[in-house]
Design a protein around this motif. Structure first.
Motif, short mmCIF file in Angstrom:
data_model
loop_
_atom_site.label_atom_id
_atom_site.label_comp_id
_atom_site.label_asym_id
_atom_site.label_seq_id
_atom_site.Cartn_x
_atom_site.Cartn_y
_atom_site.Cartn_z
N TYR A 130 0.79 -1.26 -0.10
CA TYR A 130 0.15 -0.12 -0.22
C TYR A 130 0.91 1.10 -0.05
O TYR A 130 0.64 2.44 -0.68
N VAL A 157 0.85 4.67 -2.54
CA VAL A 157 0.56 5.76 -2.01
C VAL A 157 1.94 6.68 -2.53
O VAL A 157 2.20 7.77 -2.03
N TYR A 187 -11.25 4.04 0.75
CA TYR A 187 -10.33 5.13 0.25
C TYR A 187 -9.26 5.53 1.08
O TYR A 187 -8.91 5.09 2.24
N SER A 188 -8.38 6.40 0.62
CA SER A 188 -7.41 6.91 1.37
C SER A 188 -7.11 8.49 1.13
O SER A 188 -6.76 8.96 0.09
N THR A 235 -6.96 8.37 -5.27
CA THR A 235 -7.27 7.35 -4.00
C THR A 235 -8.54 7.42 -3.27
O THR A 235 -8.82 6.67 -2.49
#
Ligand SMILES: [Cu+2]
Length: 438
Positions: free
Chosen positions: A14, A18, A101-102, A132
């Motif tokens: 992850y 990102v 979501y991020s 994201t």
């Protein structure tokens, strides 16, 4: 331990995704910035002042230790800050939804002294929210503000812009305790409202936006911001001009516009652990899809209590929007706190009361019906409690696993549309850049 290896592997995947934000962490690692504040060079009083700014010219209490990596390249002091959450949200009822979501942001600042008494700093803040958060929003009951696909966002929060801020600060010590501060930002945060929630000490363990965001701190991403401030001892007075229309739906571009909006803010710092402000601004046509200007007033008090296990930070915020089109005054109140327990545990809470008049903007018939039977404004209460547990996975990243739950109070008139007891819950992993501890 096997679970640790598995967790480390999946989290690393992850983290790579990102990328932009977290891949920059190794720069700090290589520069060996293990002792925060100890490897800065060539600093004067003006430089010290700049190290403290959060978003734009807003500040958390001085006594709060901002999590960041500080180092220097030649005579430039640099600071890196960043945070990314991976969130699974579930919002109940007919208007709820769920999503993975991020929300994330990364900030780099470069500071340099300018002679004996002055210093300047360049800020760049980025967010990959637009990539994201799918579909230009994440579900958040009773949240309003901005638009997606040409319609107002209701029960959802919009992503932030790729360029959250780019700007330059200049600070000069004039004489005995008197300081001049100038700030120019093609994208930045004018002197209006408290520290915006992504950068606020008391909001650090809450991945979701407050539903009073557009009453209090939503101007944190504005275009063409010019701010001038004078600070004297425990006080600071600032005024800004900026382009007040909120960011358009295309989050990847930088908008430009004439300086059509104004604000002024007065800060008072009773002690190192306190920051209080009152501010007022007139925003020219902030919402793309609504007529009229907004006059926003805010007041806030932030308090940080240094404790053996970290800082206990709290905020009290009031924000009011007056619309020149509807002549309505809409109030919002927020209390927020994060309490560290034995270093690895964080208890957090956020309580809000907000007057909302946009909940049925996309359903004109219901809106008309409610208007004739109940009224146009609904007071919503949102009560959030949460917990985060730090897990020590990476050296320069504070990794934590957390969850929170929000319950709401709402007028009976809108219960048919929201359900009698709407709730929202989030489960998340949090990554935050930090100086390594030895
Ligand atoms: Cu925002």
């Amino acid at each position: 331990m096997a679970w640790k290896t598995i967790a480390r592997r999946s989290l690393a995947t992850y983290a790579r995704n990102v990328g932009l934000i977290l891949l920059l962490a190794p720069i700090g690692v290589r520069a060996q910035s293990d002792m925060p504040g100890m490897n800065m060079v060539d600093m004067n009083a003006a430089s010290m002042d700049l190290v403290n700014v959060a978003s734009g010219t807003s500040v958390n209490p001085d006594g709060w230790k901002m999590p960041m990596i500080m180092t220097h390249f030649g005579s430039w002091n640099t600071m890196f800050m960043g945070e990314a959450f991976l969130v699974d949200t579930q919002q109940s009822g007919p208007r709820g939804g769920d999503k993975l979501y991020s929300p994330n942001w990364f900030m780099a600042s470069m500071e340099h002294r300018a002679g004996e008494n002055a210093a300047f700093q360049i800020d760049l803040m980025l967010s990959l929210d637009a990539a994201t958060m799918t579909d230009r929003r994440y579900p958040l009951l009773f949240q309003t503000g901005e638009s997606a696909y040409g319609k107002p966002v209701v029960d959802g929060q919009h992503p932030h812009n790729l360029i959250m801020s780019v700007g330059v600060h200049y600070v000069r010590e004039l004489s005995n305790g008197l300081r001049l501060e100038l700030y120019f930002a093609p994208v930045g945060d004018p002197a209006l409202g408290p520290v915006a929630y992504p950068h606020r000490a008391s909001a650090m363990e809450l991945p979701e936006a407050p539903i009073s965001h557009h009453w209090q701190d939503s101007t944190h991403i504005s275009d063409d911001v010019v701010t001038a401030g004078l600070a004297y001892k425990k006080m600071k007075l600032e005024a800004s001009g900026f382009y007040g229309t909120e960011p358009g739906e295309n989050r990847w571009i930088v908008q430009q516009g004439p300086i059509n909006s104004w604000s002024a803010r007065w800060w008072f710092f009773p002690g190192r652990n306190w920051a209080a402000q009152v501010s007022m601004g007139r925003l020219a046509h902030p919402e793309d899809l609504e007529p009229g200007d907004q006059v926003r007033s805010t007041a806030s008090l932030e308090y940080t209590k240094p404790m053996p296990d970290g800082s206990w930070s709290s905020s009290f915020i009031w924000g009011r929007n007056h619309s020149t089109a509807t002549h309505r005054n809409l109030n919002s109140y927020l209390v927020e706190s994060v309490l560290p327990i034995r270093r690895e545990n964080f208890l957090t809470g956020r309580f809000e009361l907000v007057d909302k008049d946009e909940l049925f903007e996309n359903q004109p018939e219901i809106e008309r019906y409610l208007d004739s039977t109940y009224g146009s404004t609904f007071r919503i209460g949102a009560y959030t409690i949460g917990y985060t547990r730090d897990v020590d996975l990476f050296r320069h990243i504070e990794t934590g696993i957390g969850a929170n739950l929000t319950t709401y109070s709402l007028p009976d008139a809108i219960k048919p549309y929201y359900g009698n007891r709407p709730v929202g819950g989030n489960v998340f992993v949090r990554f935050r850049l930090k100086a390594a501890e030895n």
